[in-house]
Design a protein around this motif. Sequence first.
Motif, PDB file in Angstrom:
ATOM      1  N   ALA A   1      25.484  55.590   4.021  1.00 50.21           N
ATOM      2  CA  ALA A   1      25.567  55.231   5.435  1.00 50.21           C
ATOM      3  C   ALA A   1      26.748  54.304   5.705  1.00 50.21           C
ATOM      4  O   ALA A   1      27.423  54.423   6.736  1.00 50.21           O
ATOM      5  CB  ALA A   1      24.263  54.570   5.885  1.00 50.21           C
ATOM      6  N   ASP A   2      27.017  53.379   4.784  1.00 52.19           N
ATOM      7  CA  ASP A   2      28.151  52.467   4.959  1.00 52.19           C
ATOM      8  C   ASP A   2      29.476  53.213   5.008  1.00 52.19           C
ATOM      9  O   ASP A   2      30.399  52.805   5.730  1.00 52.19           O
ATOM     10  CB  ASP A   2      28.188  51.437   3.833  1.00 52.19           C
ATOM     11  CG  ASP A   2      27.152  50.336   4.009  1.00 52.19           C
ATOM     12  OD1 ASP A   2      26.728  50.101   5.159  1.00 52.19           O
ATOM     13  OD2 ASP A   2      26.763  49.716   2.992  1.00 52.19           O
ATOM     14  N   TRP A   3      29.579  54.307   4.240  1.00 49.08           N
ATOM     15  CA  TRP A   3      30.830  55.067   4.188  1.00 49.08           C
ATOM     16  C   TRP A   3      30.895  56.145   5.268  1.00 49.08           C
ATOM     17  O   TRP A   3      31.854  56.907   5.320  1.00 49.08           O
ATOM     18  CB  TRP A   3      31.018  55.673   2.801  1.00 49.08           C
ATOM     19  CG  TRP A   3      31.499  54.655   1.807  1.00 49.08           C
ATOM     20  CD1 TRP A   3      30.739  53.835   1.029  1.00 49.08           C
ATOM     21  CD2 TRP A   3      32.859  54.329   1.518  1.00 49.08           C
ATOM     22  NE1 TRP A   3      31.535  53.018   0.270  1.00 49.08           N
ATOM     23  CE2 TRP A   3      32.841  53.304   0.533  1.00 49.08           C
ATOM     24  CE3 TRP A   3      34.084  54.796   1.973  1.00 49.08           C
ATOM     25  CZ2 TRP A   3      34.006  52.735   0.027  1.00 49.08           C
ATOM     26  CZ3 TRP A   3      35.251  54.237   1.456  1.00 49.08           C
ATOM     27  CH2 TRP A   3      35.205  53.223   0.495  1.00 49.08           C
ATOM     28  N   ASN A   4      29.902  56.215   6.104  1.00 56.79           N
ATOM     29  CA  ASN A   4      29.968  57.092   7.271  1.00 56.79           C
ATOM     30  C   ASN A   4      31.011  56.515   8.232  1.00 56.79           C
ATOM     31  O   ASN A   4      30.937  55.337   8.593  1.00 56.79           O
ATOM     32  CB  ASN A   4      28.584  57.140   7.948  1.00 56.79           C
ATOM     33  CG  ASN A   4      28.528  58.110   9.114  1.00 56.79           C
ATOM     34  OD1 ASN A   4      29.527  58.426   9.743  1.00 56.79           O
ATOM     35  ND2 ASN A   4      27.329  58.575   9.429  1.00 56.79           N
TER      36      ASN A   4
ATOM     37  N   ALA B   1      20.093  48.486  10.286  1.00 58.17           N
ATOM     38  CA  ALA B   1      21.018  47.917   9.305  1.00 58.17           C
ATOM     39  C   ALA B   1      20.927  48.692   8.000  1.00 58.17           C
ATOM     40  O   ALA B   1      19.827  49.011   7.532  1.00 58.17           O
ATOM     41  CB  ALA B   1      20.690  46.447   9.074  1.00 58.17           C
ATOM     42  N   THR B   2      22.053  49.008   7.417  1.00 62.57           N
ATOM     43  CA  THR B   2      22.057  49.773   6.169  1.00 62.57           C
ATOM     44  C   THR B   2      21.451  48.973   5.018  1.00 62.57           C
ATOM     45  O   THR B   2      21.038  49.554   4.012  1.00 62.57           O
ATOM     46  CB  THR B   2      23.486  50.200   5.805  1.00 62.57           C
ATOM     47  OG1 THR B   2      24.323  49.032   5.693  1.00 62.57           O
ATOM     48  CG2 THR B   2      24.065  51.119   6.870  1.00 62.57           C
TER      49      THR B   2
ATOM     50  N   GLY C   1      28.983  42.399   2.613  1.00 61.43           N
ATOM     51  CA  GLY C   1      28.442  42.516   1.269  1.00 61.43           C
ATOM     52  C   GLY C   1      29.072  43.591   0.426  1.00 61.43           C
ATOM     53  O   GLY C   1      28.893  43.635  -0.786  1.00 61.43           O
ATOM     54  N   SER C   2      29.809  44.515   1.035  1.00 55.59           N
ATOM     55  CA  SER C   2      30.519  45.545   0.279  1.00 55.59           C
ATOM     56  C   SER C   2      31.925  45.669   0.847  1.00 55.59           C
ATOM     57  O   SER C   2      32.211  45.197   1.951  1.00 55.59           O
ATOM     58  CB  SER C   2      29.789  46.896   0.368  1.00 55.59           C
ATOM     59  OG  SER C   2      29.779  47.380   1.700  1.00 55.59           O
ATOM     60  N   TRP C   3      32.802  46.305   0.083  1.00 51.72           N
ATOM     61  CA  TRP C   3      34.192  46.405   0.535  1.00 51.72           C
ATOM     62  C   TRP C   3      34.288  47.121   1.864  1.00 51.72           C
ATOM     63  O   TRP C   3      35.005  46.696   2.775  1.00 51.72           O
ATOM     64  CB  TRP C   3      35.019  47.156  -0.514  1.00 51.72           C
ATOM     65  CG  TRP C   3      36.484  47.196  -0.136  1.00 51.72           C
ATOM     66  CD1 TRP C   3      37.437  46.297  -0.486  1.00 51.72           C
ATOM     67  CD2 TRP C   3      37.123  48.186   0.681  1.00 51.72           C
ATOM     68  NE1 TRP C   3      38.650  46.654   0.068  1.00 51.72           N
ATOM     69  CE2 TRP C   3      38.486  47.804   0.788  1.00 51.72           C
ATOM     70  CE3 TRP C   3      36.688  49.333   1.336  1.00 51.72           C
ATOM     71  CZ2 TRP C   3      39.411  48.549   1.520  1.00 51.72           C
ATOM     72  CZ3 TRP C   3      37.607  50.070   2.078  1.00 51.72           C
ATOM     73  CH2 TRP C   3      38.954  49.677   2.159  1.00 51.72           C
ATOM     74  N   ILE C   4      33.549  48.226   2.024  1.00 48.57           N
ATOM     75  CA  ILE C   4      33.672  49.042   3.226  1.00 48.57           C
ATOM     76  C   ILE C   4      33.167  48.301   4.462  1.00 48.57           C
ATOM     77  O   ILE C   4      33.739  48.405   5.546  1.00 48.57           O
ATOM     78  CB  ILE C   4      32.925  50.390   3.046  1.00 48.57           C
ATOM     79  CG1 ILE C   4      33.221  51.343   4.208  1.00 48.57           C
ATOM     80  CG2 ILE C   4      31.432  50.177   2.883  1.00 48.57           C
ATOM     81  CD1 ILE C   4      34.625  51.835   4.275  1.00 48.57           C
TER      82      ILE C   4
END
Length: 285
Positions: free
Chosen positions: A226-229, A214-215, A250-253
């Motif tokens: 990592a989330d934007w990968n 998990a990121t 938890g984040s937009w992406i």
Amino acid sequence: MTTTAPSVTAQTPPPPQLSSVGSGGLRWALVDSWVLTQRALSHWVRNPGPIIFSLVFNVLIVLMFVYLFGGAMQVPGGGEYRDFLLPGMFAMTMLFGIGLTTLAVTTDVERGVTDRFRSMPMSSAAVLIGRAVADMLFSILTLSVMIVAALVIGWRHHGTTGDFLAAIGLILLLRFALIWIGVYLGLAMSSAEAVTGVQTLEFPIGFLSSAFVATSTMPVWLGAIADWNPLSSTVNATRELFGNPGVASGSWITDNSMLMAVVWPVVLLLVFFPLSISAFRRLSR
């Protein structure tokens, strides 16, 4: 007085080019593409070693992480690490295919096969399309083997049949986009030996995603990368569709993973498909 009739020289019509339009050019391109797809398939039948090794390698990676490292892994929100891992591994196998595509394209260029195809009365578009279709067929085989292996070790999906098919579609959509990265790199590489660098980079790119951990457990700056990968979006979306644990938020992406699992492949296609065509046209004649 003798009259000589003007001679008529039969000429072979030029093959449709990548920019050809019209039903005739399209039909020619489709027929030639299927012929080149069959060529790739026949190569695999005559030399199945690399294909078998690739399939076995992917299964071994799953077994290693599930049974060697799985006991030490914590899934956010609870749940079996096996169920968390498998959607990530399905996507990772699509990433591993970049090296295979790059190697196949580079080998044909290096041996002069691509130049011979370009000189023949055939659709030049078929050279790229045939490669892409063959690699998609292999990707379907790879994903099928991975799903069977996952079911054998106890993985299950908990969504509907429609959700399952949607997840498979997102994984294959990512693979289709990655194929064109492989095609471009194969056309741009100077030799088959250079492909080793591409295959080496597959691992850090894959590990720098949500496929294995998990990121949220990473340092904030690293987790954001990592989330934007693009791989993470597909992994997160398929976890949700499969009903597996560890769905990120938890984040937009991460909250829009389903959307981005479509957007990222489309963006990659818009970038690397034209680059592949341009690189193909720049090949020495």
